[in-house]
Design a protein around this motif. Structure first.
Motif, PDB file in Angstrom:
ATOM      1  N   SER A  24       0.841  -1.196   0.000  1.00  0.00           N
ATOM      2  CA  SER A  24       0.000   0.000   0.000  1.00  0.00           C
ATOM      3  C   SER A  24       0.876   1.245   0.000  1.00  0.00           C
ATOM      4  CB  SER A  24      -0.901   0.011   1.231  1.00  0.00           C
ATOM      5  OG  SER A  24      -0.104   0.080   2.410  1.00  0.00           O
ATOM      6  N   ASP A  25       0.244   2.388  -0.228  1.00  0.00           N
ATOM      7  CA  ASP A  25       1.017   3.617  -0.397  1.00  0.00           C
ATOM      8  C   ASP A  25       1.980   3.867   0.757  1.00  0.00           C
ATOM      9  OD1 ASP A  25      -0.206   3.997  -2.771  1.00  0.00           O
ATOM     10  OD2 ASP A  25      -1.374   5.760  -2.199  1.00  0.00           O
ATOM     11  N   GLU A  26       1.470   3.790   1.985  1.00  0.00           N
ATOM     12  CA  GLU A  26       2.325   4.103   3.132  1.00  0.00           C
ATOM     13  C   GLU A  26       3.485   3.118   3.236  1.00  0.00           C
ATOM     14  OE1 GLU A  26       1.908   4.576   7.996  1.00  0.00           O
ATOM     15  OE2 GLU A  26       0.154   4.791   6.701  1.00  0.00           O
ATOM     16  N   GLU A  27       3.196   1.838   3.059  1.00  0.00           N
ATOM     17  CA  GLU A  27       4.266   0.839   3.119  1.00  0.00           C
ATOM     18  C   GLU A  27       5.206   0.964   1.927  1.00  0.00           C
ATOM     19  OE1 GLU A  27       1.769  -2.555   3.244  1.00  0.00           O
ATOM     20  OE2 GLU A  27       1.885  -2.749   5.434  1.00  0.00           O
ATOM     21  N   LEU A  28       4.666   1.349   0.791  1.00  0.00           N
ATOM     22  CA  LEU A  28       5.505   1.524  -0.390  1.00  0.00           C
ATOM     23  C   LEU A  28       6.483   2.670  -0.176  1.00  0.00           C
ATOM     24  CD1 LEU A  28       6.308   0.837  -3.253  1.00  0.00           C
ATOM     25  CD2 LEU A  28       4.400   2.225  -4.093  1.00  0.00           C
ATOM     26  N   VAL A  29       6.045   3.739   0.448  1.00  0.00           N
ATOM     27  CA  VAL A  29       6.960   4.846   0.742  1.00  0.00           C
ATOM     28  C   VAL A  29       8.110   4.357   1.608  1.00  0.00           C
ATOM     29  CG1 VAL A  29       7.199   7.055   1.939  1.00  0.00           C
ATOM     30  CG2 VAL A  29       5.232   6.655   0.450  1.00  0.00           C
ATOM     31  N   GLU A  30       7.807   3.551   2.621  1.00  0.00           N
ATOM     32  CA  GLU A  30       8.857   3.029   3.493  1.00  0.00           C
ATOM     33  C   GLU A  30       9.845   2.172   2.713  1.00  0.00           C
ATOM     34  OE1 GLU A  30       6.937   0.977   6.656  1.00  0.00           O
ATOM     35  OE2 GLU A  30       6.072   2.805   7.544  1.00  0.00           O
ATOM     36  N   GLU A  31       9.325   1.354   1.805  1.00  0.00           N
ATOM     37  CA  GLU A  31      10.211   0.509   1.003  1.00  0.00           C
ATOM     38  C   GLU A  31      11.063   1.344   0.057  1.00  0.00           C
ATOM     39  OE1 GLU A  31      12.145  -1.964   0.602  1.00  0.00           O
ATOM     40  OE2 GLU A  31      10.680  -3.585   0.296  1.00  0.00           O
ATOM     41  N   LEU A  32      10.479   2.359  -0.532  1.00  0.00           N
ATOM     42  CA  LEU A  32      11.244   3.229  -1.423  1.00  0.00           C
ATOM     43  C   LEU A  32      12.385   3.908  -0.670  1.00  0.00           C
ATOM     44  CD1 LEU A  32       8.338   4.889  -3.462  1.00  0.00           C
ATOM     45  CD2 LEU A  32       9.910   3.094  -4.245  1.00  0.00           C
ATOM     46  N   LEU A  33      12.096   4.394   0.517  1.00  0.00           N
ATOM     47  CA  LEU A  33      13.137   5.053   1.301  1.00  0.00           C
ATOM     48  C   LEU A  33      14.210   4.062   1.729  1.00  0.00           C
ATOM     49  CD1 LEU A  33      11.019   7.534   3.463  1.00  0.00           C
ATOM     50  CD2 LEU A  33      12.191   7.924   1.281  1.00  0.00           C
ATOM     51  N   ALA A  34      13.813   2.810   2.009  1.00  0.00           N
ATOM     52  CA  ALA A  34      14.790   1.781   2.373  1.00  0.00           C
ATOM     53  C   ALA A  34      15.740   1.482   1.218  1.00  0.00           C
ATOM     54  CB  ALA A  34      14.077   0.505   2.800  1.00  0.00           C
ATOM     55  N   LEU A  35      15.280   1.708  -0.005  1.00  0.00           N
ATOM     56  CA  LEU A  35      16.106   1.500  -1.199  1.00  0.00           C
ATOM     57  C   LEU A  35      16.765   2.792  -1.672  1.00  0.00           C
ATOM     58  CD1 LEU A  35      13.676  -0.915  -3.066  1.00  0.00           C
ATOM     59  CD2 LEU A  35      15.864  -1.532  -2.017  1.00  0.00           C
ATOM     60  N   ALA A  36      16.746   3.798  -0.812  1.00  0.00           N
ATOM     61  CA  ALA A  36      17.414   5.087  -1.076  1.00  0.00           C
ATOM     62  C   ALA A  36      16.824   5.835  -2.257  1.00  0.00           C
ATOM     63  CB  ALA A  36      18.922   4.895  -1.271  1.00  0.00           C
TER      64      ALA A  36
ATOM     65  N   ASP B 131      11.357  11.410  -6.340  1.00  0.00           N
ATOM     66  CA  ASP B 131      10.792  10.349  -7.177  1.00  0.00           C
ATOM     67  C   ASP B 131       9.631   9.619  -6.515  1.00  0.00           C
ATOM     68  OD1 ASP B 131      12.492  10.123  -9.666  1.00  0.00           O
ATOM     69  OD2 ASP B 131      14.048  10.077  -8.142  1.00  0.00           O
ATOM     70  N   VAL B 132       9.396   9.855  -5.228  1.00  0.00           N
ATOM     71  CA  VAL B 132       8.410   9.056  -4.489  1.00  0.00           C
ATOM     72  C   VAL B 132       7.008   9.237  -5.051  1.00  0.00           C
ATOM     73  CG1 VAL B 132       7.262   8.788  -2.254  1.00  0.00           C
ATOM     74  CG2 VAL B 132       9.757   8.884  -2.377  1.00  0.00           C
ATOM     75  N   ASN B 133       6.542  10.460  -5.223  1.00  0.00           N
ATOM     76  CA  ASN B 133       5.171  10.667  -5.694  1.00  0.00           C
ATOM     77  C   ASN B 133       4.951  10.076  -7.083  1.00  0.00           C
ATOM     78  OD1 ASN B 133       4.380  11.935  -3.352  1.00  0.00           O
ATOM     79  ND2 ASN B 133       4.656  14.012  -4.146  1.00  0.00           N
ATOM     80  N   GLY B 134       5.942  10.193  -7.943  1.00  0.00           N
ATOM     81  CA  GLY B 134       5.800   9.622  -9.275  1.00  0.00           C
ATOM     82  C   GLY B 134       5.685   8.106  -9.239  1.00  0.00           C
ATOM     83  N   LEU B 135       6.387   7.459  -8.323  1.00  0.00           N
ATOM     84  CA  LEU B 135       6.307   6.005  -8.215  1.00  0.00           C
ATOM     85  C   LEU B 135       4.998   5.573  -7.558  1.00  0.00           C
ATOM     86  CD1 LEU B 135      10.011   5.173  -7.326  1.00  0.00           C
ATOM     87  CD2 LEU B 135       8.837   4.899  -9.511  1.00  0.00           C
TER      88      LEU B 135
ATOM     89  N   PHE C 170      11.996  -3.442  -9.432  1.00  0.00           N
ATOM     90  CA  PHE C 170      13.032  -3.810  -8.471  1.00  0.00           C
ATOM     91  C   PHE C 170      12.551  -3.647  -7.034  1.00  0.00           C
ATOM     92  CE2 PHE C 170      15.326  -2.851 -12.396  1.00  0.00           C
ATOM     93  CZ  PHE C 170      15.970  -4.068 -12.559  1.00  0.00           C
ATOM     94  N   VAL C 171      11.621  -2.744  -6.811  1.00  0.00           N
ATOM     95  CA  VAL C 171      10.998  -2.661  -5.488  1.00  0.00           C
ATOM     96  C   VAL C 171      10.274  -3.968  -5.187  1.00  0.00           C
ATOM     97  CG1 VAL C 171       9.266  -1.468  -4.099  1.00  0.00           C
ATOM     98  CG2 VAL C 171      10.790  -0.151  -5.581  1.00  0.00           C
ATOM     99  N   ALA C 172       9.562  -4.507  -6.181  1.00  0.00           N
ATOM    100  CA  ALA C 172       8.852  -5.765  -5.990  1.00  0.00           C
ATOM    101  C   ALA C 172       9.812  -6.933  -5.800  1.00  0.00           C
ATOM    102  CB  ALA C 172       7.925  -6.027  -7.177  1.00  0.00           C
ATOM    103  N   LEU C 173      11.006  -6.853  -6.400  1.00  0.00           N
ATOM    104  CA  LEU C 173      11.996  -7.922  -6.257  1.00  0.00           C
ATOM    105  C   LEU C 173      12.771  -7.851  -4.948  1.00  0.00           C
ATOM    106  CD1 LEU C 173      13.622  -8.035  -9.813  1.00  0.00           C
ATOM    107  CD2 LEU C 173      12.368  -9.893  -8.704  1.00  0.00           C
ATOM    108  N   ALA C 174      12.740  -6.712  -4.281  1.00  0.00           N
ATOM    109  CA  ALA C 174      13.596  -6.504  -3.117  1.00  0.00           C
ATOM    110  C   ALA C 174      13.411  -7.563  -2.028  1.00  0.00           C
ATOM    111  CB  ALA C 174      13.386  -5.096  -2.554  1.00  0.00           C
TER     112      ALA C 174
END
Length: 360
Positions: free
Chosen positions: A34-46, A51-55, A111-115
Motif C-alpha cells: 500500500s502507499d504508506e508501506e511503499l513509501v517506506e520501502e522506497l526510502l529503504a532502497l534510497a 521520485d516518491v510521488n511519481g512512483l 526492483f521494489v517488488a523484487l527486493a
C-alpha cells in the motif's frame, strides 16, 4: 485478480561452482505494498524524495490497468526466476517499459517488488544486512543519477539486475561483480550495458589471461572520494566476503574496464591524485585484436551528467573537469581501458599489480 503472483521456480544455476550458493525457498511474491508501506520501502532502497510521488502514481496505474499489470507481472516472473543465477542475460532492455503507455516508473517498481526476494537470497547466503542495504540502495542512486543527467526514471534498467540477483555487491567504496571468464558456462557471461566496449569485457579478460573466476570492479557515483584508504578497505572486505559467502568460486583477482584507467589522465592530473593512485593499482588489460575506440562521452556523463552541452560551457571547478574538457578541446580523445589486480592476502591493497599469468 489474485492478491499474489504465483510461486516461481528457479532455473538451473549456470555458475556450476563447486558449491552452489544456497537459495531460500521461493515464497510467493507479494504484490506491491500500500502507499504508506511503499513509501517506506522506497526510502529503504534510497529512492530520492523527488521520485516518491511519481512512483506512487505508477503503482496506482498498475492497479487500474489490467494490461499494464499483466505486462509488469510477466517481467517480474522473469526477474524473480533469475535471482541466484550467475551470468544469465539481463532479460530486459535498458529502457524497459519507458515506451509503454503508462509505463513511466515501472522499471523502478519492478526492483521494489523484487527486493524482498533479493533480501531473502542474501540472508540464505549469510550476507550481512548492512551489505544488503548498501547494495540494493544503488536503485535509489541510479534514479538520482538519471535525474542529474536530465531524464526521469532509470537510465539503464539492466544495471540493477546484477544487484537484485546476487551477482554484484557493494563493499564500501567499490562494487564487486562476480564473473566467470572460462569453463562450461563462460558463454553466458554478460555485462549490464550493450555498448561495444563493455560487451567485450569478458572477452578481453579471457584474452589477457585473467583467472576463470574474477571480480569485476565498478566505481559507483556519489560515494565520496576514491581515496586510497577507501579502496584499501573495500578490497580488504572483498578478500573476506567472497570466500565466506561463495566458497565454491575461487576469486584470486579483480579486473576493471573504465575511463578512469586511461593513461592520458596522468598527463593532466597530479601524480598523487586519487585517480592516478587508483590507476597504479592495476596491470593493463588490453585486447590486441581490437583497436581502441574513442569513448569521449563516457567520462563526460560520469563527471558532468549532461553530455549534450558544448564543451566550452561545462564547469571547470575541479582538476578532473578541467582535464577532460581541455584534452577534448585540444583535439584529443578519451578511452576505456582495462586493468587487473590480484586480491592477495589482507593488507596488500596498495601493492602494485603484476600482469595476470596466461598459464593459469
Amino acid at each position: 485478480m489474485p492478491s499474489r503472483t504465483p510461486d516461481l521456480p528457479y532455473p538451473p544455476n549456470t555458475s556450476e561452482s563447486a558449491a552452489d550458493p544456497p537459495r531460500p525457498p521461493l515464497q510467493q511474491l507479494q504484490r506491491l505494498p500500500s502507499d504508506e508501506e511503499l513509501v517506506e520501502e522506497l526510502l529503504a532502497l534510497a529512492v530520492p524524495f523527488e521520485d516518491v510521488n511519481g512512483l506512487l502514481a505508477a503503482r496506482t496505474r498498475l492497479d487500474r490497468d489490467r494490461g499494464l499489470r499483466t505486462f509488469f507481472e510477466e517481467m517480474l516472473r522473469t526477474q524473480a526466476a533469475a535471482v541466484g543465477t550467475l551470468g544469465q542475460p539481463a532479460g530486459l532492455d535498458r529502457d524497459w517499459a519507458a515506451g509503454t503507455a503508462g509505463g513511466e516508473g515501472l522499471a523502478a517498481l519492478l526492483f521494489v517488488a523484487l527486493a524482498p526476494l533479493a533480501r531473502a537470497h542474501h540472508r540464505a547466503l549469510g550476507v550481512p544486512a548492512g551489505v544488503t542495504r548498501a547494495t540494493l540502495a544503488d536503485l535509489g542512486r541510479q534514479l538520482a543519477v538519471s535525474r542529474w543527467r536530465g531524464r526521469s526514471g532509470l537510465g539503464n534498467a539492466r544495471w540493477p539486475t546484477l544487484h537484485f540477483r546476487g551477482e554484484l555487491f557493494q563493499l564500501g567504496r567499490l562494487q564487486f561483480q562476480r564473473t566467470r571468464h572460462s569453463g562450461p558456462d563462460a558463454r553466458t557471461a554478460r555485462t549490464p550495458d550493450a555498448s561495444a566496449v563493455l560487451a567485450a569485457d569478458a572477452e578481453a579478460a579471457r584474452a589477457a589471461g585473467v583467472d576463470e573466476w574474477s571480480l569485476q570492479l565498478h566505481v559507483p557515483d556519489h560515494c565520496g572520494p576514491l581515496s586510497p584508504a577507501a579502496c584499501d578497505r573495500a578490497l580488504d572486505r572483498a578478500r573476506e566476503f567472497f570466500p565466506r559467502h561463495f566458497p565454491g568460486e575461487p576469486y584470486r583477482g579483480c579486473h576493471i574496464f573504465s575511463w578512469l584507467l586511461d593513461p592520458q589522465l596522468a598527463d593532466h592530473l597530479p601524480a598523487e591524485s586519487n585517480i592516478i593512485r587508483f590507476q597504479r593499482r592495476f596491470a593493463p588489460l588490453e585486447r590486441p585484436d581490437r583497436p581502441s575506440v574513442p569513448e569521449d562521452t563516457n567520462p563526460l556523463k560520469f563527471v558532468f551528467g549532461d553530455v549534450g552541452r558544448p564543451l566550452e560551457s561545462l564547469p571547470r571547478d575541479t582538476a578532473v573537469q578541467r582535464a577532460l574538457v581541455d584534452h577534448l578541446l585540444a583535439g584529443g580523445h578519451w578511452y576505456v581501458r582495462g586493468g587487473w589486480l590480484p586480491l592477495g592476502p589482507a593488507g596488500s591493497s596498495a601493492a602494485p599489480a603484476a600482469g595476470p599469468s596466461r598459464d593459469r
